[in-house]
Scaffold this motif. Sequence first.
Motif, PDB file in Angstrom:
ATOM      1  N   LEU A   1       0.806  -1.223   0.000  1.00  0.00           N
ATOM      2  CA  LEU A   1       0.000   0.000   0.000  1.00  0.00           C
ATOM      3  C   LEU A   1       0.845   1.281   0.000  1.00  0.00           C
ATOM      4  O   LEU A   1       0.474   2.277  -0.623  1.00  0.00           O
ATOM      5  N   LEU A   2       1.985   1.246   0.699  1.00  0.00           N
ATOM      6  CA  LEU A   2       2.699   2.501   0.969  1.00  0.00           C
ATOM      7  C   LEU A   2       4.027   2.597   0.222  1.00  0.00           C
ATOM      8  O   LEU A   2       4.623   1.569  -0.153  1.00  0.00           O
ATOM      9  N   ASP A   3       4.484   3.826   0.046  1.00  0.00           N
ATOM     10  CA  ASP A   3       5.776   4.076  -0.611  1.00  0.00           C
ATOM     11  C   ASP A   3       6.883   3.247   0.049  1.00  0.00           C
ATOM     12  O   ASP A   3       6.842   2.993   1.254  1.00  0.00           O
ATOM     13  N   GLY A   4       7.851   2.854  -0.758  1.00  0.00           N
ATOM     14  CA  GLY A   4       8.980   2.092  -0.221  1.00  0.00           C
ATOM     15  C   GLY A   4       8.595   0.651   0.067  1.00  0.00           C
ATOM     16  O   GLY A   4       9.255  -0.021   0.865  1.00  0.00           O
ATOM     17  N   ASP A   5       7.524   0.169  -0.550  1.00  0.00           N
ATOM     18  CA  ASP A   5       7.058  -1.213  -0.348  1.00  0.00           C
ATOM     19  C   ASP A   5       6.805  -1.527   1.123  1.00  0.00           C
ATOM     20  O   ASP A   5       7.223  -2.559   1.644  1.00  0.00           O
ATOM     21  N   ARG A   6       6.115  -0.599   1.782  1.00  0.00           N
ATOM     22  CA  ARG A   6       5.717  -0.840   3.172  1.00  0.00           C
ATOM     23  C   ARG A   6       4.189  -0.980   3.231  1.00  0.00           C
ATOM     24  O   ARG A   6       3.495  -0.691   2.272  1.00  0.00           O
ATOM     25  N   GLY A   7       3.701  -1.416   4.396  1.00  0.00           N
ATOM     26  CA  GLY A   7       2.255  -1.504   4.583  1.00  0.00           C
ATOM     27  C   GLY A   7       1.704  -2.828   4.066  1.00  0.00           C
ATOM     28  O   GLY A   7       2.444  -3.691   3.610  1.00  0.00           O
ATOM     29  N   PRO A   8       0.381  -3.005   4.164  1.00  0.00           N
ATOM     30  CA  PRO A   8      -0.222  -4.284   3.797  1.00  0.00           C
ATOM     31  C   PRO A   8      -0.206  -4.552   2.288  1.00  0.00           C
ATOM     32  O   PRO A   8      -0.087  -3.614   1.494  1.00  0.00           O
ATOM     33  N   ASN A   9      -0.303  -5.820   1.921  1.00  0.00           N
ATOM     34  CA  ASN A   9      -0.457  -6.188   0.512  1.00  0.00           C
ATOM     35  C   ASN A   9      -1.822  -5.707   0.014  1.00  0.00           C
ATOM     36  O   ASN A   9      -2.804  -5.737   0.743  1.00  0.00           O
ATOM     37  N   THR A  10      -1.859  -5.279  -1.234  1.00  0.00           N
ATOM     38  CA  THR A  10      -3.123  -4.855  -1.853  1.00  0.00           C
ATOM     39  C   THR A  10      -3.268  -5.627  -3.160  1.00  0.00           C
ATOM     40  O   THR A  10      -2.403  -6.430  -3.510  1.00  0.00           O
ATOM     41  N   GLY A  11      -4.314  -5.318  -3.924  1.00  0.00           N
ATOM     42  CA  GLY A  11      -4.434  -5.905  -5.263  1.00  0.00           C
ATOM     43  C   GLY A  11      -3.339  -5.393  -6.189  1.00  0.00           C
ATOM     44  O   GLY A  11      -3.023  -6.000  -7.199  1.00  0.00           O
ATOM     45  N   GLY A  12      -2.754  -4.253  -5.845  1.00  0.00           N
ATOM     46  CA  GLY A  12      -1.694  -3.652  -6.671  1.00  0.00           C
ATOM     47  C   GLY A  12      -1.925  -2.156  -6.758  1.00  0.00           C
ATOM     48  O   GLY A  12      -2.999  -1.701  -7.130  1.00  0.00           O
ATOM     49  N   MET A  13      -0.910  -1.373  -6.400  1.00  0.00           N
ATOM     50  CA  MET A  13      -1.039   0.094  -6.338  1.00  0.00           C
ATOM     51  C   MET A  13      -0.454   0.777  -7.567  1.00  0.00           C
ATOM     52  O   MET A  13      -0.458   2.009  -7.663  1.00  0.00           O
ATOM     53  N   GLY A  14       0.063  -0.019  -8.490  1.00  0.00           N
ATOM     54  CA  GLY A  14       0.629   0.571  -9.695  1.00  0.00           C
ATOM     55  C   GLY A  14       1.502  -0.454 -10.385  1.00  0.00           C
ATOM     56  O   GLY A  14       1.839  -1.496  -9.798  1.00  0.00           O
ATOM     57  N   ALA A  15       1.847  -0.192 -11.636  1.00  0.00           N
ATOM     58  CA  ALA A  15       2.676  -1.136 -12.385  1.00  0.00           C
ATOM     59  C   ALA A  15       3.356  -0.395 -13.514  1.00  0.00           C
ATOM     60  O   ALA A  15       2.910   0.696 -13.904  1.00  0.00           O
ATOM     61  N   TYR A  16       4.429  -0.987 -14.022  1.00  0.00           N
ATOM     62  CA  TYR A  16       5.081  -0.403 -15.187  1.00  0.00           C
ATOM     63  C   TYR A  16       5.554  -1.509 -16.113  1.00  0.00           C
ATOM     64  O   TYR A  16       5.704  -2.665 -15.707  1.00  0.00           O
ATOM     65  N   SER A  17       5.749  -1.137 -17.370  1.00  0.00           N
ATOM     66  CA  SER A  17       6.195  -2.090 -18.383  1.00  0.00           C
ATOM     67  C   SER A  17       7.077  -1.327 -19.369  1.00  0.00           C
ATOM     68  O   SER A  17       6.753  -0.183 -19.707  1.00  0.00           O
ATOM     69  N   PRO A  18       8.202  -1.890 -19.873  1.00  0.00           N
ATOM     70  CA  PRO A  18       8.718  -3.210 -19.524  1.00  0.00           C
ATOM     71  C   PRO A  18       9.435  -3.188 -18.172  1.00  0.00           C
ATOM     72  O   PRO A  18       9.778  -2.121 -17.680  1.00  0.00           O
ATOM     73  N   ALA A  19       9.666  -4.372 -17.616  1.00  0.00           N
ATOM     74  CA  ALA A  19      10.402  -4.501 -16.362  1.00  0.00           C
ATOM     75  C   ALA A  19      11.832  -4.910 -16.707  1.00  0.00           C
ATOM     76  O   ALA A  19      12.033  -6.008 -17.233  1.00  0.00           O
ATOM     77  N   PRO A  20      12.815  -4.052 -16.440  1.00  0.00           N
ATOM     78  CA  PRO A  20      14.188  -4.343 -16.868  1.00  0.00           C
ATOM     79  C   PRO A  20      14.751  -5.628 -16.263  1.00  0.00           C
ATOM     80  O   PRO A  20      15.672  -6.218 -16.823  1.00  0.00           O
ATOM     81  N   VAL A  21      14.178  -6.089 -15.147  1.00  0.00           N
ATOM     82  CA  VAL A  21      14.727  -7.313 -14.527  1.00  0.00           C
ATOM     83  C   VAL A  21      14.456  -8.549 -15.402  1.00  0.00           C
ATOM     84  O   VAL A  21      15.146  -9.549 -15.304  1.00  0.00           O
ATOM     85  N   LEU A  22      13.472  -8.434 -16.299  1.00  0.00           N
ATOM     86  CA  LEU A  22      13.210  -9.583 -17.181  1.00  0.00           C
ATOM     87  C   LEU A  22      14.127  -9.495 -18.412  1.00  0.00           C
ATOM     88  O   LEU A  22      13.719  -9.043 -19.474  1.00  0.00           O
ATOM     89  N   THR A  23      15.344  -9.942 -18.227  1.00  0.00           N
ATOM     90  CA  THR A  23      16.288  -9.970 -19.352  1.00  0.00           C
ATOM     91  C   THR A  23      15.927 -11.138 -20.264  1.00  0.00           C
ATOM     92  O   THR A  23      15.140 -12.024 -19.878  1.00  0.00           O
ATOM     93  N   ASN A  24      16.525 -11.181 -21.453  1.00  0.00           N
ATOM     94  CA  ASN A  24      16.252 -12.302 -22.362  1.00  0.00           C
ATOM     95  C   ASN A  24      16.596 -13.636 -21.713  1.00  0.00           C
ATOM     96  O   ASN A  24      15.911 -14.636 -21.891  1.00  0.00           O
ATOM     97  N   ARG A  25      17.702 -13.625 -20.935  1.00  0.00           N
ATOM     98  CA  ARG A  25      18.152 -14.877 -20.310  1.00  0.00           C
ATOM     99  C   ARG A  25      17.118 -15.359 -19.281  1.00  0.00           C
ATOM    100  O   ARG A  25      16.753 -16.526 -19.247  1.00  0.00           O
ATOM    101  N   VAL A  26      16.602 -14.424 -18.479  1.00  0.00           N
ATOM    102  CA  VAL A  26      15.605 -14.800 -17.463  1.00  0.00           C
ATOM    103  C   VAL A  26      14.323 -15.257 -18.153  1.00  0.00           C
ATOM    104  O   VAL A  26      13.701 -16.256 -17.754  1.00  0.00           O
TER     105      VAL A  26
END
Length: 421
Positions: free
Chosen positions: A215-240
């Motif tokens: 819920l809160l900035d810095g990935d604090r607070g309770p889990n929610t359905g999702g407070m936002g998202a972005y694409s693409p995610a750089p962590v998904l490299t071709n190898r991964v």
Amino acid sequence: MNILVVGNGGREHALAWKIAKSPLCANLFCAPGNAGTSSLATNVPIKVDQIDALVSFAKDNLIDLTVVGPELPLTLGIVDRFKSEGLACFGPTLLASRLEGSKAFAKDFMRRLSIPTAGFDVIDSREEAQFLFQKYGLPIVLKEDGLASGKGVFVCFSENEFYSALDRLFRSGNSKRNKKVVIEECLVGEEVSYLVICDGKDFVPLASSQDHKRLLDGDRGPNTGGMGAYSPAPVLTNRVETAIQNSVIKPLLRGMSEKGFEFRGLLYVGVMITKDGPKVLEFNVRFGDPETQPIMARLKSDIVPIFMKSVSGDLKNVSLEWDSRAAVCVVLASEGYPEFPKKGDKILGLDSVKDDDAIVFHAGTTKSNGSIAVNGGRVLGVTALGRDLRSAISKAYSVVDKIGWRGKIFRRDIGERGLTL
Ligand code: AMP
Ligand code: GLY
């Protein structure tokens, strides 16, 4: 074609927005939809779990394709019902939907197919949990077996958190012997949402994305359905990505098909990229929300033929074209979300959003006396495209600042994680 979208969230508005752009779409309906979908489709007052009414509507209105947003109707067997009436319905059958409907089923299935996931046990009592606490140590993860709208997962960093999670999971009214809970090892790494459209044998990947569940900035607070998202995610490299396809998607599709419940529809794999490679956190059997909002904003290909090919088992050799820009979706929620969101306030400023590159997807909204009012927890998803992640973030927040109501809450750091990876 006559097309019906089932659901009423930001995900369904984003799907309807994309479907409405297809030259194949003649008439679009949303059941039940929200104030946003009403501007591009006809909203139909049928709830997502009223399967008989949805079947009748589809027959009466000669619906050529139904696209199901949320998990509930899928786990109730909507696809099986539509299929038995000869109606095309995008999504998995009831048996295949168990991948999301039962975490114990999903974990057992992964173990049998050697799909990498956190070590786990399935238990049905508090005593077993206490006993296994020694085996796993802290941090430790507890998960309710069935659908719980994101509220059934407890990542416990202290003994106190562990015991209060046990109280929630095994509280008196809840302590039936057949209640199942998954207890598992806590994985460490970077999370990514990997979505693929499947036809039973083959699959086509969607662009990568990362969700912000807390819920809160810095990935604090309770889990929610999702407070936002972005694409693409750089962590998904071709190898991964190749590793996820080879160690998760391909064995899963093969295994399900061999067992007689092949997977068609959207498979959402929540992945933790650990130092030992990608491991599955969860499966969902439907589009992610809010991930679908930035993903649809970036998809250039027509999505309607992809849905049809998934239903008919014809996805081999299909590929998708993506906008190379980044997209960011900032969720605006109502005060009190996720536990007790307030409803009713009028939303101001929606008319001031003109920029073609920012789309305001609606979730918990309704029309009331000629204006648009708050009707739920997650209210809007402000989704912007930019030449890179940084410019998409600043564009999204410039729109966020124009829209308001009493008690609007949102995170200020959506997408920032992607700038540091
Ligand atoms: P799920 O609904 O299973 O995805 O769980 C919700 C969130 O809890 C995930 O997005 C993760 O952030 C976190 N989570 C779930 N399982 C684990 C795990 N085994 N280790 C670490 N975090 C987890
Ligand atoms: N954003 C997480 C989900 O759709 O499950």
